[in-house]
Design an enzyme around this catalytic site. Structure first.
Site, mmCIF file in Angstrom:
data_model
loop_
_atom_site.group_PDB
_atom_site.id
_atom_site.type_symbol
_atom_site.label_atom_id
_atom_site.label_comp_id
_atom_site.label_asym_id
_atom_site.label_seq_id
_atom_site.Cartn_x
_atom_site.Cartn_y
_atom_site.Cartn_z
ATOM 1 N N ARG A 401 0.837 -1.204 0.000
ATOM 2 C CA ARG A 401 0.000 0.000 0.000
ATOM 3 C C ARG A 401 0.866 1.246 0.000
ATOM 4 N NH1 ARG A 401 -2.915 3.948 2.802
ATOM 5 N NH2 ARG A 401 -5.051 4.163 2.045
ATOM 6 N N CYS A 402 1.966 1.223 0.750
ATOM 7 C CA CYS A 402 2.870 2.378 0.798
ATOM 8 C C CYS A 402 3.459 2.689 -0.569
ATOM 9 C CB CYS A 402 4.009 2.117 1.786
ATOM 10 S SG CYS A 402 3.492 1.846 3.488
ATOM 11 N N MET A 403 3.672 1.648 -1.380
ATOM 12 C CA MET A 403 4.356 1.826 -2.669
ATOM 13 C C MET A 403 3.409 2.236 -3.793
ATOM 14 S SD MET A 403 7.165 -1.237 -2.790
ATOM 15 C CE MET A 403 5.945 -2.547 -2.900
#
Length: 412
Positions: A401-403
């Site tokens: 999700r962060c990426m």
């Protein structure tokens, strides 16, 4: 990309149509043991391996029909206009305070000597002092010895595209980043949204990056057409959440409430999405350590004041499941514990982003392969899990999700 409506995010789980990512570049190789703390890393990834892992991640997205856009390409296309490029470089040098150790003219001329795509790569990767010849250095402060090796610091956190901006509905929050090492990152999305041919300033901006209070995308989750969840974390302040709420409600989009969820303020629990993500209509991942012994938490419902546009009302809640059932109008909610709730496995896998899933459709998520206990728990709950290699990607303390920065999802 749908140019008629390039931004469309009304859930965390709708079919992921278009996403912005950043392939790790040589900014990762410009990390050194002496700069790790300054640049918010715990270790130095191996560039060829982290690029292979990131390519595997984007390959999985494309295989499921997602259009993958690259931040570096979007910025290059934005800066193809010479007037915009000159303005951008001037602002970049100012915000980087690069003119404290190198003259503005010297650095501008050096960066401008490259074709635009290489200039963007250089800006993101960092400018070493050794790159600029002594003949170009004409001022005393340029000639004096300074042990910091960069005129422009590298930006190794850029592959976490989630944090600098967040699409909500048909608009976007251009976030005020909390840490000095990351403050420049939201500048890229600001220019892309204002000047790229696909966007050109047509989308509403719910939060401006020059606002005084920090907020980051890892804390911002769009649960449905009415509800946004935001973590009160080490990186996101309650003042920013309330300002965002006022901005949203004043412009009268579909959103009518924000659920502010306080999480421990530590590096291990950096953002809300490191401890809580949505994986299906009524299913969520969770790291059990964010809840008290009796399941109590500090949760606040921020809602639009029906009498005064732009004003908000605030109500306190204490239990996450009850709050989710209330705001999403669900009879039941299932929380899937990171590491199966085991004391050791949950702590280990949360450190490696076991709770940080990227939903690409209802009940379909992308996760890191290393979090095998959490992945098993997801499958036992009926979730389809697409694993990606993560030995190097996980060194940056961020998951799938962060990426990813979704800009279009199908409605659910």
């Amino acid at each position: 990309m749908n140019k008629n409506e390039p931004l469309h995010i009304y859930s965390e789980i709708g079919q992921l149509e278009t996403v912005i990512v950043k392939r790790p570049g040589y900014e990762v190789e410009n990390l050194t043991p002496n700069t790790l703390k300054r640049l918010l890393f715990d270790d130095i990834p191996y560039l060829p391996a982290i690029q292979r892992e990131h390519d595997a991640f984007t390959d999985r997205l494309r295989e499921r029909g997602t259009e993958v856009l690259y931040l570096e390409q979007l910025l290059s296309e934005t800066l193809d206009d010479s007037i915009v490029r000159h303005q951008f470089l001037d602002q970049l040098i100012t915000e980087s305070q690069a003119d404290l150790s190198c003259s503005r003219q010297t650095l501008t001329e050096y960066l401008s000597s490259f074709p635009v795509p290489e200039m963007v790569e250089k800006i993101m990767g960092g400018v070493r002092k050794s790159e600029i010849s002594e003949e170009r250095k004409t001022n005393l402060y340029e000639l004096m010895e300074d042990h910091h090796p960069f005129y422009l610091d590298p930006m190794p956190n850029l592959y976490f595209t989630r944090d600098p901006a967040c699409v909500m509905g048909n608009g976007i929050a251009i976030n005020t980043m909390a840490e000095p090492a990351r403050k420049r990152e939201s500048m890229f999305m600001d220019y892309i949204m204002k000047h790229h041919p696909s966007f050109e300033g047509n989308a509403p901006v719910w939060y401006e990056r020059n606002a005084p209070y920090s907020i980051e995308g890892g804390d911002q989750l769009v649960l449905n057409e009415q509800t946004i969840a935001i973590g009160v974390s080490a990186r996101t302040t309650p003042q920013a959440i309330e300002q965002l709420a006022s901005n949203l409600f004043a412009d009268r989009p579909t959103f009518t409430r924000i659920v502010a969820i306080e999480i421990p303020k530590s590096r291990a629990f950096m953002h809300l999405d490191t401890v809580f993500t949505m994986v299906d209509h009524a299913q969520f991942t969770i790291h059990p350590a964010i809840q008290g012994p009796d399941g109590r938490m500090r949760i606040y419902l921020i809602e639009a004041d029906q009498d005064e546009p732009g004003k908000v009302t605030i109500k306190e809640r204490h239990h996450l499941i009850d709050t989710l059932k209330e705001v999403l109008v669900l009879p039941e909610v299932n929380l899937i514990p990171c590491g199966g709730g085991d004391e050791i496995a949950s702590a280990r896998e949360q450190w490696n982003d076991g709770s940080n899933t990227l939903a690409i459709a209802p009940g379909v998520v992308v996760t890191y392969d290393r979090n095998y206990v959490s992945n098993r728990c997801l499958r036992e709950a009926g979730i389809e899990v697409i694993e990606v290699p993560s030995s190097e990607l996980s060194r940056g303390r961020g998951g799938p999700r962060c990426m990813s920065m979704p800009i279009r999802r199908s409605s659910v």
